[in-house]
Motif scaffolding. Structure first.
Motif, PDB file in Angstrom:
ATOM      1  N   VAL A 108     -11.309  17.631  10.304  1.00 14.31           N
ATOM      2  CA  VAL A 108     -11.938  16.121  10.128  1.00 14.31           C
ATOM      3  C   VAL A 108     -12.932  16.141  11.020  1.00 14.31           C
ATOM      4  O   VAL A 108     -14.119  15.354  11.033  1.00 14.31           O
ATOM      5  N   THR A 118     -10.500   5.321   7.525  1.00 13.74           N
ATOM      6  CA  THR A 118      -9.927   6.370   6.546  1.00 13.74           C
ATOM      7  C   THR A 118      -8.887   7.536   7.389  1.00 13.74           C
ATOM      8  O   THR A 118      -8.061   7.585   6.578  1.00 13.74           O
ATOM      9  N   MET A 119      -9.441   7.658   8.471  1.00 14.63           N
ATOM     10  CA  MET A 119      -8.899   8.813   9.284  1.00 14.63           C
ATOM     11  C   MET A 119      -7.487   8.216   9.879  1.00 14.63           C
ATOM     12  O   MET A 119      -7.026   9.122  10.498  1.00 14.63           O
ATOM     13  N   PHE A 145      -5.194   7.122   9.015  1.00 22.53           N
ATOM     14  CA  PHE A 145      -4.211   7.620   8.269  1.00 22.53           C
ATOM     15  C   PHE A 145      -3.248   8.506   9.046  1.00 22.53           C
ATOM     16  O   PHE A 145      -2.172   8.360   9.251  1.00 22.53           O
ATOM     17  N   ALA A 152      -3.204  15.099   3.722  1.00 29.94           N
ATOM     18  CA  ALA A 152      -4.494  14.673   4.607  1.00 29.94           C
ATOM     19  C   ALA A 152      -5.694  15.482   3.987  1.00 29.94           C
ATOM     20  O   ALA A 152      -6.738  15.184   4.199  1.00 29.94           O
ATOM     21  N   ARG A 193      -6.916  15.314   1.355  1.00 30.86           N
ATOM     22  CA  ARG A 193      -7.794  14.283   0.570  1.00 30.86           C
ATOM     23  C   ARG A 193      -8.899  13.699   1.237  1.00 30.86           C
ATOM     24  O   ARG A 193      -9.836  13.414   1.171  1.00 30.86           O
ATOM     25  N   GLN A 194      -8.178  13.080   2.546  1.00 27.51           N
ATOM     26  CA  GLN A 194      -9.163  12.491   3.423  1.00 27.51           C
ATOM     27  C   GLN A 194     -10.115  13.660   4.060  1.00 27.51           C
ATOM     28  O   GLN A 194     -11.504  13.397   4.178  1.00 27.51           O
ATOM     29  N   GLU A 254     -10.873  10.639  -0.928  1.00 25.37           N
ATOM     30  CA  GLU A 254     -10.262   9.476  -0.458  1.00 25.37           C
ATOM     31  C   GLU A 254     -10.791   8.610   0.552  1.00 25.37           C
ATOM     32  O   GLU A 254     -10.947   9.241   1.687  1.00 25.37           O
ATOM     33  N   TYR A 255     -11.023   7.183   0.466  1.00 24.09           N
ATOM     34  CA  TYR A 255     -11.622   6.525   1.407  1.00 24.09           C
ATOM     35  C   TYR A 255     -10.927   5.302   1.592  1.00 24.09           C
ATOM     36  O   TYR A 255     -10.428   4.929   0.431  1.00 24.09           O
ATOM     37  N   ARG A 256     -10.888   4.659   2.851  1.00 22.98           N
ATOM     38  CA  ARG A 256     -10.194   3.524   2.986  1.00 22.98           C
ATOM     39  C   ARG A 256     -11.234   2.491   3.128  1.00 22.98           C
ATOM     40  O   ARG A 256     -12.239   2.573   4.031  1.00 22.98           O
ATOM     41  N   GLU A 307      -7.103   2.045  -0.183  1.00 22.33           N
ATOM     42  CA  GLU A 307      -7.592   3.407  -0.261  1.00 22.33           C
ATOM     43  C   GLU A 307      -7.918   3.950  -1.736  1.00 22.33           C
ATOM     44  O   GLU A 307      -7.051   3.421  -2.720  1.00 22.33           O
ATOM     45  N   GLU A 313      -9.065   6.845  -4.229  1.00 15.36           N
ATOM     46  CA  GLU A 313      -9.036   8.397  -4.218  1.00 15.36           C
ATOM     47  C   GLU A 313      -9.732   8.645  -5.650  1.00 15.36           C
ATOM     48  O   GLU A 313      -9.195   8.379  -6.774  1.00 15.36           O
TER      49      GLU A 313
END
Length: 274
Positions: free
Chosen positions: A73, A93-94, A96, A119, A121-122, A127-129, A134, A136
């Motif tokens: 990350v 996003t992170m 999560f 995870a 995906r992030q 994938e984004y919030r 969220e 994807e």
């Protein structure tokens, strides 16, 4: 960005941070460079995770693989900056990681990380919030679409949901034009039509459902149990009754009711009042 800086940015719990910093000193990241890199690429996720787990050895509470993923990350943060994606979206996003660590603590009394399979995906930036929801990015057989996911802490008021949707439209148009205007779909227990049997008419969940056209229902799925009760192997009579939803749903299930799992497509002008 360094791991400790990331932990502070995401407000990772101090008890967890201490373990992560200790593991960072002892894990041979050099020997697993390939696996760490492959977690950043969707087509390599599954194999990379399995090999990484094998290299890490015993990891009962998941803190070793969490350390590895958070190191990834840190690299993802640099890519956000390169693209010009805001720090606000990065943090949302992170977080999560922070949210699911706390959820396990609240449900089971200890911090444990069991979401490495999601995870990626992030980490790989598919994938984004954005606001409350969220999004994807998905692609198969030259078809592009976006899966909508609903975080447990999402504010389900119609105004907040619409704001998220409109901001997402702008986001994908700017950063991922291939996904501008594509279908958005959601698979969730929250879309189950039978929820009308356990929720009041003015429920935010029932209002949320109105923005989707139902495409498929898995009537016998027990996936909703994970989100409402924290597991699907709990005997009916032992289901917790800590919330109104849990109590009403328990009674409904004891009377042979079903919730299942529903997939729906977002309508063209969703989350409008009235």
């Amino acid at each position: 960005m360094k791991l400790i800086e990331l932990c502070n940015l995401l407000e990772i719990q101090m008890e967890v941070q201490e373990k992560l910093i200790e593991f960072e000193k002892n894990i041979d990241f050099k020997g697993m460079e390939q696996e760490l890199e492959q977690m950043k690429h969707p087509e390599c996720w599954e194999g990379a995770l399995e090999r990484l787990k094998s290299l890490l050895g015993s990891d009962e509470d998941g803190m070793k693989i969490l350390t590895c993923q958070l190191r990834c990350v840190c690299d993802t943060y640099d890519k956000y900056e390169e693209l010009g994606i805001s720090k606000e979206i990065f943090i949302a996003t992170m977080k999560f990681f922070t949210r699911f660590l706390q959820d396990h603590k609240d449900r089971h009394g200890s911090f444990r990380y069991v979401w490495a399979w999601w995870a990626v995906r992030q980490i790989s930036m598919v994938e984004y919030r954005i606001g409350e929801l969220e999004y994807e990015m998905r692609m198969k057989d030259n078809r592009f679409w976006i899966d909508i996911h609903i975080p447990a802490d999402a504010d389900m008021t119609i105004g907040k949901l619409r704001k998220s949707y409109l901001e997402a439209l702008d986001f994908f148009k700017k950063y991922y034009p291939d996904f501008a205007g594509v279908d958005m779909v959601c698979g969730s227990w929250l879309l189950a039509p039978t929820l009308k049997n356990v929720l009041p008419e003015n429920s935010r969940i029932l209002q949320f459902q109105k923005s989707f056209e139902i495409e498929h229902i898995e009537e016998d799925s027990l996936g909703f149990m994970d989100w409402v009760y924290g597991g699907r192997d709990i005997p009916l009579e032992e289901l917790p009754e800590d919330t109104t939803l849990q109590r009403n749903l328990k009674t409904y299930l004891q009377n042979n009711g079903k919730i299942g799992w529903t997939t729906g497509k977002l309508i063209s002008n969703p989350f409008c009042e009235g």
